[in-house]
Design a protein around this motif. Sequence first.
Motif, short mmCIF file in Angstrom:
data_model
loop_
_atom_site.label_atom_id
_atom_site.label_comp_id
_atom_site.label_asym_id
_atom_site.label_seq_id
_atom_site.Cartn_x
_atom_site.Cartn_y
_atom_site.Cartn_z
N ILE A 152 -44.20 17.42 16.85
CA ILE A 152 -43.39 16.92 18.15
C ILE A 152 -43.75 17.27 19.56
O ILE A 152 -44.21 18.49 19.87
N GLN A 153 -44.13 16.21 20.21
CA GLN A 153 -44.61 16.85 21.90
C GLN A 153 -43.23 17.62 22.97
O GLN A 153 -42.52 16.90 22.71
N GLY A 154 -43.91 18.72 23.25
CA GLY A 154 -43.10 19.04 24.32
C GLY A 154 -42.77 20.72 23.54
O GLY A 154 -42.64 21.10 22.05
N ASP A 155 -42.12 21.74 24.14
CA ASP A 155 -41.64 22.84 23.33
C ASP A 155 -40.07 22.87 23.33
O ASP A 155 -39.15 23.06 24.26
N PHE A 156 -39.84 22.45 22.38
CA PHE A 156 -38.27 22.01 21.45
C PHE A 156 -38.26 23.16 20.71
O PHE A 156 -37.04 23.09 19.64
N GLY A 157 -38.85 23.95 20.26
CA GLY A 157 -38.73 24.90 19.36
C GLY A 157 -37.44 25.20 18.67
O GLY A 157 -36.37 24.88 18.25
N ASP A 158 -36.58 25.56 20.53
CA ASP A 158 -34.92 25.92 19.76
C ASP A 158 -34.24 25.15 19.98
O ASP A 158 -33.28 25.38 18.65
N GLN A 159 -34.27 24.08 20.12
CA GLN A 159 -33.15 23.05 20.52
C GLN A 159 -33.63 22.50 18.66
O GLN A 159 -32.92 22.04 17.91
N ILE A 160 -34.68 21.83 18.03
CA ILE A 160 -34.94 21.76 16.80
C ILE A 160 -34.39 23.12 15.91
O ILE A 160 -33.92 22.52 15.14
N MET A 161 -34.53 24.07 15.90
CA MET A 161 -34.11 24.93 14.94
C MET A 161 -32.54 25.13 15.07
O MET A 161 -31.74 25.24 13.96
N THR A 162 -31.99 24.45 16.21
CA THR A 162 -30.48 24.51 15.58
C THR A 162 -30.36 22.96 15.25
O THR A 162 -28.88 23.24 14.91
N LEU A 163 -31.02 22.37 15.32
CA LEU A 163 -30.11 20.65 14.55
C LEU A 163 -30.32 20.77 13.69
O LEU A 163 -29.91 20.30 13.24
N LEU A 164 -31.59 21.76 12.90
CA LEU A 164 -31.79 21.74 11.45
C LEU A 164 -30.69 22.51 10.82
O LEU A 164 -30.70 22.53 10.55
N LYS A 165 -30.44 23.34 11.78
CA LYS A 165 -29.57 24.62 10.92
C LYS A 165 -28.49 23.76 11.33
O LYS A 165 -27.33 23.91 9.59
N GLU A 166 -27.97 22.90 12.24
CA GLU A 166 -26.62 22.18 11.56
C GLU A 166 -26.04 21.68 10.87
O GLU A 166 -25.89 21.27 9.70
N LYS A 167 -27.64 21.26 10.50
CA LYS A 167 -28.08 19.98 9.02
C LYS A 167 -28.10 20.27 8.05
O LYS A 167 -27.26 20.15 6.60
N PRO A 196 -47.83 21.39 25.05
CA PRO A 196 -47.04 22.15 24.65
C PRO A 196 -46.69 21.18 23.46
O PRO A 196 -46.24 20.05 23.53
N ILE A 197 -47.15 21.91 21.89
CA ILE A 197 -46.18 21.00 20.34
C ILE A 197 -45.85 21.77 20.13
O ILE A 197 -45.84 22.72 20.34
N THR A 198 -44.58 20.89 19.48
CA THR A 198 -43.70 22.17 18.45
C THR A 198 -44.09 21.06 17.15
O THR A 198 -44.55 20.18 16.48
N ILE A 199 -44.82 22.37 15.48
CA ILE A 199 -45.09 21.35 14.50
C ILE A 199 -43.98 22.44 13.54
O ILE A 199 -43.76 23.36 13.74
#
Length: 107
Positions: free
Chosen positions: A83-98, A45-48
């Motif tokens: 990004i290696q792995g399925d981190f869609g939810d975590q990435i989305m929350t980090l970007l929304k915080e920014k 899995p990867i997240t783009i």
Amino acid sequence: MDLEDQLKKLFPEHTPEETPEESPSNIWLQDDPILCKYEKRKGKPITILEGYTGATEDFKLLAKELKTKLSVGGSFKDDKIIIQGDFGDQIMTLLKEKGFAVKRVGG
């Protein structure tokens, strides 16, 4: 005697200013959302992330910060963060915080 003490002797009435720490929060925020995709390549899995319209250097800084916070590997190719792995939810929350607008595509 260090440099600060020498400067205090030369300029006794001067008060040093606080220098702002350089942080990746200086990244340009865009109006259009960044697209967050989930794919599998060679069974892994990867997240783009794609769709950033600012400077390439800012996007590279963002990629480095995401990889560091998530403690994962990844790369920056063709104006995409991979990004290696399925981190869609975590990435989305980090970007929304920014302050970024993020949109999930697929998966």
